[in-house]
Enzyme design. Structure first.
Site, PDB file in Angstrom:
ATOM      1  N   MET A   1       5.336   1.462  -3.687  1.00  0.00           N
ATOM      2  CA  MET A   1       6.508   2.033  -4.338  1.00  0.00           C
ATOM      3  C   MET A   1       7.737   1.142  -4.174  1.00  0.00           C
ATOM      4  O   MET A   1       8.551   0.996  -5.088  1.00  0.00           O
ATOM      5  CB  MET A   1       6.780   3.433  -3.791  1.00  0.00           C
ATOM      6  CG  MET A   1       5.729   4.451  -4.189  1.00  0.00           C
ATOM      7  SD  MET A   1       6.136   6.130  -3.671  1.00  0.00           S
ATOM      8  CE  MET A   1       5.602   6.094  -1.961  1.00  0.00           C
TER       9      MET A   1
ATOM     10  N   GLU B   1       0.837  -1.196   0.000  1.00  0.00           N
ATOM     11  CA  GLU B   1       0.000   0.000   0.000  1.00  0.00           C
ATOM     12  C   GLU B   1       0.873   1.246   0.000  1.00  0.00           C
ATOM     13  O   GLU B   1       1.766   1.386   0.852  1.00  0.00           O
ATOM     14  CB  GLU B   1      -0.906   0.045   1.239  1.00  0.00           C
ATOM     15  CG  GLU B   1      -2.086  -0.879   1.169  1.00  0.00           C
ATOM     16  CD  GLU B   1      -3.069  -0.670   2.314  1.00  0.00           C
ATOM     17  OE1 GLU B   1      -4.193  -1.182   2.206  1.00  0.00           O
ATOM     18  OE2 GLU B   1      -2.720   0.000   3.318  1.00  0.00           O
ATOM     19  N   CYS B   2       0.642   2.159  -0.917  1.00  0.00           N
ATOM     20  CA  CYS B   2       1.296   3.458  -0.959  1.00  0.00           C
ATOM     21  C   CYS B   2       2.814   3.304  -0.897  1.00  0.00           C
ATOM     22  O   CYS B   2       3.433   2.887  -1.874  1.00  0.00           O
ATOM     23  CB  CYS B   2       0.761   4.362   0.145  1.00  0.00           C
ATOM     24  SG  CYS B   2       1.078   6.122  -0.151  1.00  0.00           S
ATOM     25  N   GLY B   3       3.455   3.575   0.239  1.00  0.00           N
ATOM     26  CA  GLY B   3       4.892   3.391   0.341  1.00  0.00           C
ATOM     27  C   GLY B   3       5.320   1.976   0.031  1.00  0.00           C
ATOM     28  O   GLY B   3       6.330   1.743  -0.642  1.00  0.00           O
TER      29      GLY B   3
ATOM     30  N   SER C   1      -1.133  -0.670  -4.697  1.00  0.00           N
ATOM     31  CA  SER C   1      -1.606   0.602  -5.211  1.00  0.00           C
ATOM     32  C   SER C   1      -1.303   1.684  -4.189  1.00  0.00           C
ATOM     33  O   SER C   1      -0.836   1.396  -3.081  1.00  0.00           O
ATOM     34  CB  SER C   1      -3.111   0.556  -5.497  1.00  0.00           C
ATOM     35  OG  SER C   1      -3.859   0.783  -4.331  1.00  0.00           O
TER      36      SER C   1
END
Length: 421
Positions: free
Chosen positions: A322, A317-319, A413
Site C-alpha cells: 500500500m 507486502e500488504c502494508g 501484493s
C-alpha cells in the site's frame, strides 16, 4: 529436553496467556527451548520472544514442507503455541492444522481448556480430543479461568477419573486478558508494561504448574536440514518500525544463513533506505495508523524514488504494498500521499476483511517459483492499474484471479509470502 505443543479446543480459551506464563517459568528455570507459533501469525511470536528471551519462529503445516518445519524446529527443547482449535485447518479439508503440525514434529499436546462454564462435562470434552486422532498424544490439560476451590475439585475429579493429567491451572481474572485492537491483539512492542504483565500471569500459574512433569514431555528430535533459499540479493534493506513490523523470522534467518547482509531502516523516523542496498523489502504492518507521518517522511520517500530510478528491485507486502502506491485513505477518510511507485489507491474508510491462505503463481520474473502465502487485511483496493504480480488460488484451489502489481523492478501484493521465496 522438553518438546510439546500448547493447544486448545477452540480460539479464545487462553492459549496465548497460558503459553506465555509457561515460557516465562521455563526461562526462569533455565530450561532451554525454541519458542514457536503454529501458522502464519505475526503477533504472538513477538510475545513469545519477550516471555522466553529468545526469538520465536513460525511453523506452518499448510505452507511449509515437512523438512523445512523440522529444520526450523531444531533438535533441542521446543514449545509451540497452536492456532485456533487443535484440529482447525485451512479450507474444507482442514489441512495444516495444529494437529498436523504436532504430527509432523511428533510432539505431545497439552490442551488449554476454558473451564469457566463447565464442571464434570469437561471430561467428555477432553477425552473426545484425546481419542479423536490416533496420530496424536494429548498428554494432559492446563485449566484456565477456574472459579472457586470447589470448582477446581469437581474438574479434577472428573478428569482424573478418565486418567487425564492436569499440569496446572489459572484462576479466573480480568487482569490476565491481553488487550485487543485492529487486526486482533496489539503488538508486543505496544504494551508498556509487558514484562510486568507476563511476570504477573507467570506468578499466578507457578503454584499449580507441574514444571517437572512438563520438562519430561518430549518427542522425536528433528534432524532435517532443508536447503536454504537463495536470497534475492547480497545486500537487502528492510523497513522496520511500527508501520512495517510483519517480517517472518525464518525468512530473515534464511537470508542471513545464505550469506546476505541485512540492513534495517525506520521510515517513521524518516530514515532513508541505504544507498548500497541491492534489494529493498517493505514488509506488512500498520501503515494506515501512521499514514500522515509516512506521507511527510521526505528522506524516506526520496530514497525509494532514487532506488526505483536506478533499477533497484523493491518489493512490498500488504502494508508495504500500500505504501508503494499513489495514495492511502485512512479510516477517517483522509487521503495520504504515498510513494507513487505503483499505480495503486487503497482505503480503510469502509473496511472489508480479506483472509486466508494463498497459492501464488508468479506473473513476472521477480519471482521464479510457485509461492505459499497468507492474506489478512481490511483494506479496499480503489484502483490497481497495471500488470499483475501473481495469479492466486485459495486453500481449496479456487481461482481468485490476479493480485498485486509490478512496474519495472518495483512490485508488491497483499500476500505475505511464507515459503518458496
Amino acid at each position: 529436553m522438553s518438546r510439546f505443543m500448547v493447544a486448545a479446543p477452540s480460539s479464545g480459551a487462553g492459549k496465548t496467556t497460558i503459553t506465555l506464563a509457561v515460557m516465562r517459568l521455563m526461562q526462569r528455570a533455565q530450561i532451554e527451548f525454541q519458542p514457536a507459533k503454529s501458522g502464519p501469525d505475526y503477533i504472538d511470536p513477538g510475545f513469545h520472544s519477550a516471555a522466553a528471551g529468545t526469538p520465536s519462529v513460525n511453523l506452518d503445516a499448510w505452507a511449509m514442507p515437512a523438512d523445512v518445519i523440522r529444520t526450523l524446529a531444531g533438535s533441542g527443547g521446543l514449545v509451540v503455541e497452536a492456532a485456533m482449535g487443535l484440529f482447525d485447518g485451512a479450507g474444507r479439508a482442514g489441512k495444516g492444522s495444529a494437529a498436523d503440525l504436532a504430527h509432523i514434529l511428533d510432539i505431545p499436546v497439552i490442551l488449554v481448556v476454558d473451564a469457566a462454564k463447565t464442571a464434570h462435562s469437561i471430561a467428555a470434552l477432553v477425552t473426545g480430543f484425546r481419542d479423536f486422532d490416533p496420530r496424536l498424544t494429548v498428554a494432559g490439560v492446563i485449566l484456565n479461568r477456574v472459579g472457586t476451590a470447589r470448582h477446581l475439585d469437581m474438574l479434577t475429579q472428573a478428569l482424573r477419573a478418565q486418567d487425564i493429567n492436569i499440569f496446572g491451572h489459572l484462576t479466573r481474572s480480568e487482569n490476565f486478558a491481553l488487550p485487543e485492537r485492529h487486526l486482533g491483539l496489539v503488538q508486543a512492542g505496544e504494551i508498556d508494561q509487558l514484562e510486568h504483565w507476563i511476570d504477573h500471569i507467570a506468578g499466578a500459574l507457578q503454584p499449580s504448574l507441574d514444571l517437572a512433569a512438563l520438562s519430561k514431555l518430549t518427542g522425536t528430535a528433528c534432524t532435517s536440514h532443508a536447503p536454504l533459499p537463495k536470497p534475492p540479493a547480497q545486500h537487502i534493506a528492510i523497513a522496520s518500525d511500527r508501520a512495517f513490523a510483519f517480517c517472518y523470522p525464518h525468512q530473515l534467518k534464511a537470508w542471513r544463513d545464505a550469506g546476505a547482509t541485512l540492513s534495517f531502516f525506520a521510515p517513521l523516523a524518516d530514515e532513508p533506505a541505504p544507498k548500497a542496498a541491492q534489494y529493498i523489502f517493505l514488509p506488512g504492518g500498520y501503515p494506515e495508523l501512521h499514514a500522515g507521518k509516512l506521507a511527510s517522511a521526505a528522506q524516506f520517500k526520496a530514497s525509494l524514488a532514487h532506488h526505483a530510478a536506478i533499477g533497484t528491485p523493491i518489493y512490498g507486502e500488504c502494508g508495504g504494498y500500500m505504501v508503494l502506491g499513489n495514495g492511502l485513505i485512512d479510516a477517517n477518510g483522509q487521503r495520504h500521499e504515498m510513494l507513487g511507485l505503483l499505480p495503486l489507491e487503497t482505503s480503510f474508510q469502509h473496511r472489508k476483511l480479506h483472509l486466508g491462505y494463498r497459492q501464488l503463481t508468479p506473473l513476472s520474473d521477480h519471482f521464479n517459483q510457485p509461492l505459499m502465502a497468507h492474506e489478512f487485511h481490511y483494506a479496499r483496493t480503489l484502483k490497481a492499474a497495471g500488470p499483475a504480480l501473481f495469479a492466486a488460488k485459495d486453500a481449496d484451489h479456487t481461482d481468485l484471479g490476479e493480485m498485486g502489481l509490478h512496474v519495472g523492478h518495483t512490485c508488491g501484493s497483499f500476500a505475505h509470502i511464507i515459503s518458496g521465496h
